[in-house]
Write a protein that holds these residues in place. Structure first.
Motif, PDB file in Angstrom:
ATOM      1  N   ALA A   1     -15.683  -1.071   0.550  1.00  0.00           N
ATOM      2  CA  ALA A   1     -14.394  -0.593   1.061  1.00  0.00           C
ATOM      3  C   ALA A   1     -13.495  -0.102  -0.065  1.00  0.00           C
ATOM      4  O   ALA A   1     -12.863   0.961   0.047  1.00  0.00           O
ATOM      5  CB  ALA A   1     -13.704  -1.707   1.839  1.00  0.00           C
TER       6      ALA A   1
ATOM      7  N   GLY B   1     -12.269   3.641  -0.789  1.00  0.00           N
ATOM      8  CA  GLY B   1     -10.836   3.875  -0.900  1.00  0.00           C
ATOM      9  C   GLY B   1     -10.472   4.621  -2.160  1.00  0.00           C
ATOM     10  O   GLY B   1      -9.626   5.527  -2.143  1.00  0.00           O
TER      11      GLY B   1
ATOM     12  N   GLN C   1      -3.820  -7.566  -6.726  1.00  0.00           N
ATOM     13  CA  GLN C   1      -3.109  -6.388  -6.237  1.00  0.00           C
ATOM     14  C   GLN C   1      -2.579  -5.540  -7.382  1.00  0.00           C
ATOM     15  O   GLN C   1      -2.725  -4.310  -7.388  1.00  0.00           O
ATOM     16  CB  GLN C   1      -1.953  -6.820  -5.327  1.00  0.00           C
ATOM     17  CG  GLN C   1      -2.378  -7.424  -4.007  1.00  0.00           C
ATOM     18  CD  GLN C   1      -1.211  -8.040  -3.246  1.00  0.00           C
ATOM     19  OE1 GLN C   1      -0.191  -8.402  -3.849  1.00  0.00           O
ATOM     20  NE2 GLN C   1      -1.349  -8.164  -1.940  1.00  0.00           N
TER      21      GLN C   1
ATOM     22  N   THR D   1       0.523   6.301  -2.817  1.00  0.00           N
ATOM     23  CA  THR D   1      -0.779   6.261  -2.140  1.00  0.00           C
ATOM     24  C   THR D   1      -1.557   5.011  -2.521  1.00  0.00           C
ATOM     25  O   THR D   1      -2.229   4.397  -1.678  1.00  0.00           O
ATOM     26  CB  THR D   1      -1.596   7.517  -2.487  1.00  0.00           C
ATOM     27  OG1 THR D   1      -0.821   8.689  -2.237  1.00  0.00           O
ATOM     28  CG2 THR D   1      -2.869   7.584  -1.657  1.00  0.00           C
ATOM     29  N   SER D   2      -1.473   4.619  -3.773  1.00  0.00           N
ATOM     30  CA  SER D   2      -2.167   3.410  -4.239  1.00  0.00           C
ATOM     31  C   SER D   2      -1.628   2.166  -3.550  1.00  0.00           C
ATOM     32  O   SER D   2      -2.392   1.289  -3.134  1.00  0.00           O
ATOM     33  CB  SER D   2      -2.017   3.276  -5.762  1.00  0.00           C
ATOM     34  OG  SER D   2      -2.576   4.384  -6.428  1.00  0.00           O
TER      35      SER D   2
ATOM     36  N   GLY E   1      -0.251   2.114  -0.654  1.00  0.00           N
ATOM     37  CA  GLY E   1      -0.728   2.196   0.722  1.00  0.00           C
ATOM     38  C   GLY E   1      -2.166   1.733   0.848  1.00  0.00           C
ATOM     39  O   GLY E   1      -2.529   1.040   1.815  1.00  0.00           O
ATOM     40  N   LEU E   2      -3.011   2.089  -0.128  1.00  0.00           N
ATOM     41  CA  LEU E   2      -4.415   1.674  -0.094  1.00  0.00           C
ATOM     42  C   LEU E   2      -4.540   0.161  -0.235  1.00  0.00           C
ATOM     43  O   LEU E   2      -5.351  -0.471   0.457  1.00  0.00           O
ATOM     44  CB  LEU E   2      -5.197   2.377  -1.223  1.00  0.00           C
ATOM     45  CG  LEU E   2      -6.679   2.021  -1.330  1.00  0.00           C
ATOM     46  CD1 LEU E   2      -7.426   2.428  -0.073  1.00  0.00           C
ATOM     47  CD2 LEU E   2      -7.297   2.695  -2.566  1.00  0.00           C
TER      48      LEU E   2
ATOM     49  N   ALA F   1      -2.383  -2.072   0.692  1.00  0.00           N
ATOM     50  CA  ALA F   1      -1.990  -2.657   1.983  1.00  0.00           C
ATOM     51  C   ALA F   1      -3.065  -2.451   3.040  1.00  0.00           C
ATOM     52  O   ALA F   1      -3.379  -3.373   3.821  1.00  0.00           O
ATOM     53  CB  ALA F   1      -0.665  -2.049   2.427  1.00  0.00           C
ATOM     54  N   LEU F   2      -3.664  -1.272   3.063  1.00  0.00           N
ATOM     55  CA  LEU F   2      -4.681  -0.946   4.067  1.00  0.00           C
ATOM     56  C   LEU F   2      -5.911  -1.829   3.941  1.00  0.00           C
ATOM     57  O   LEU F   2      -6.500  -2.267   4.938  1.00  0.00           O
ATOM     58  CB  LEU F   2      -5.084   0.529   3.938  1.00  0.00           C
ATOM     59  CG  LEU F   2      -6.145   1.037   4.911  1.00  0.00           C
ATOM     60  CD1 LEU F   2      -5.629   1.005   6.341  1.00  0.00           C
ATOM     61  CD2 LEU F   2      -6.580   2.455   4.525  1.00  0.00           C
ATOM     62  N   LEU F   3      -6.317  -2.116   2.692  1.00  0.00           N
ATOM     63  CA  LEU F   3      -7.519  -2.931   2.453  1.00  0.00           C
ATOM     64  C   LEU F   3      -7.225  -4.429   2.450  1.00  0.00           C
ATOM     65  O   LEU F   3      -8.144  -5.230   2.258  1.00  0.00           O
ATOM     66  CB  LEU F   3      -8.153  -2.525   1.107  1.00  0.00           C
ATOM     67  CG  LEU F   3      -8.671  -1.083   1.004  1.00  0.00           C
ATOM     68  CD1 LEU F   3      -9.249  -0.822  -0.375  1.00  0.00           C
ATOM     69  CD2 LEU F   3      -9.722  -0.802   2.075  1.00  0.00           C
ATOM     70  N   HIS F   4      -5.946  -4.779   2.646  1.00  0.00           N
ATOM     71  CA  HIS F   4      -5.538  -6.191   2.684  1.00  0.00           C
ATOM     72  C   HIS F   4      -5.983  -6.955   1.424  1.00  0.00           C
ATOM     73  O   HIS F   4      -6.509  -8.073   1.501  1.00  0.00           O
ATOM     74  CB  HIS F   4      -6.110  -6.892   3.933  1.00  0.00           C
ATOM     75  CG  HIS F   4      -5.711  -6.235   5.224  1.00  0.00           C
ATOM     76  ND1 HIS F   4      -4.431  -6.249   5.705  1.00  0.00           N
ATOM     77  CD2 HIS F   4      -6.461  -5.522   6.109  1.00  0.00           C
ATOM     78  CE1 HIS F   4      -4.401  -5.572   6.856  1.00  0.00           C
ATOM     79  NE2 HIS F   4      -5.616  -5.113   7.118  1.00  0.00           N
TER      80      HIS F   4
END
Length: 344
Positions: free
Chosen positions: A105, A109, A195, A333-334, A336-337, A339-342
């Motif tokens: 993932a 990403g 993170q 964007t980073s 956001g990624l 957050a999207l991948l938790h």
């Protein structure tokens, strides 16, 4: 038909023509290393890397001193062939096994982020009036690995020396700014080490800079940032292939294999494969990486020696604005990624 003695004579003549310019590039690169050493001794940090110093010193020499015409062949050889050889050696410092530890993932990403960032940065550059090559150089520099990406992309799209110098100069300045400013995100968003490491790896240009930027997040941040950064560097190969194929379609009726698959990209992939298979021992990876860096500095010195600073200044405002907005988009964007991948 050329006889062996005739071929030997031609080779000797070619070498003789290359030597003066190559020697000057060596001298400028030595000055860059010396300046970096002095900077480290006085401040304890490498705020300006040897790559940047080499092109700045080379450009200063070209601008201030009329150069003998006989230096041109050696300067051109150093800027092109030495750089291509450096890219090949860079492959030996990257192992495919590193990809396994990252997870599918995150790898997907990173690939998506690089593609989106390049397209967005290129679009911003075109909006602000940059020519196609300069916009692409800035986009790839910001989205992949800074100066190294600019230097690698330049021969594929056949960018002018002035455009390469402008892209390297301004992405270098922003690279330092990102390293200094990024720790603010650690506290502003209360990020964990993992993170913050991912954010560092996705946004900072060079591996040493990633380590410096990630350090406030602790050891986990440094390890994660380095891994993410290496995966991001691996995207350079597909991007170069895509650009080579695209250029062939846009500008020529046929696409030669050497355009779609330049020899130095094949060499880069081959060295990476040998490293992954264990045929390049671990203890050789670091020296090969060091040699690659030295060759890149020589190439950047030669590149600087082809540029008159007066021809670069006119693009300054537009380039710095494009690069700044590209960095902001990349950071957003980073985040956001992450957050999207938790990522925890």
């Amino acid at each position: 038909m050329l006889t062996a003695p005739r071929m030997h004579s031609l080779c000797n003549t070619a070498v003789i023509k290359i030597l003066p310019g190559f020697a000057l590039a060596l001298l400028v690169s030595a000055a860059a290393f010396a300046a970096e050493g002095l900077e480290l001794r006085l401040t304890g940090e490498r705020y300006v890397e040897n790559l940047v110093l080499a092109i700045v010193i080379g450009t200063a020499v070209r601008t201030l001193i009329p150069l003998w015409e006989g230096l041109e062949k050696g300067i051109a050889f150093s800027a092109k062939r030495v750089m291509e050889a450096a890219i090949v050696l860079l492959g030996a410092s990257i192992s495919l096994q590193a990809l396994e530890a990252a997870g599918g993932a995150l790898i997907a990403g990173i690939m998506g982020l690089v593609a989106v960032a390049i397209l967005a940065s290129y679009a911003v550059g075109r909006v602000f009036g940059l020519n196609r090559n300069l916009a692409m150089l800035v986009a790839c520099g910001n989205s992949i690995c800074g100066n190294s990406a600019v230097a690698a992309v330049a021969p594929v799209i056949k960018a002018e020396s002035d455009d390469v110098a402008a892209a390297i100069a301004f992405t270098a300045v922003l690279g330092v700014a990102v390293v200094l400013a990024l720790p603010l995100a650690l506290h502003t968003f209360s990020m964990t080490g993992s993170q913050y490491g991912v954010l560092s790896g996705l946004t900072v240009y060079a591996v040493p800079q990633v380590l410096a930027a990630a350090q406030p997040g602790g050891l986990i941040a440094m390890q994660t940032g380095t891994l993410v950064k290496l995966i991001r560097v691996l995207m350079l190969g597909p991007v170069l292939l895509t650009l080579a194929a695209s250029r062939g379609r846009d500008g020529e009726t046929t696409v030669r294999l050497s355009q779609v698959l330049p020899w130095f990209i094949v060499g880069f992939a081959a060295m990476m494969g040998l490293r992954s298979a264990g045929l390049i021992p671990e203890h050789l990876a670091v020296p090969l990486g060091d040699i690659s860096n030295v060759m890149t500095v020589i190439a950047m010195a030669a590149l600087g020696l082809t540029v008159d600073i007066r021809s670069v200044l006119h693009a300054g405002g537009r380039v710095i604005l494009t690069a700044s907005l590209s960095i902001i988009l990349l950071v957003a964007t980073s985040l956001g990624l992450i957050a999207l991948l938790h990522i925890a």
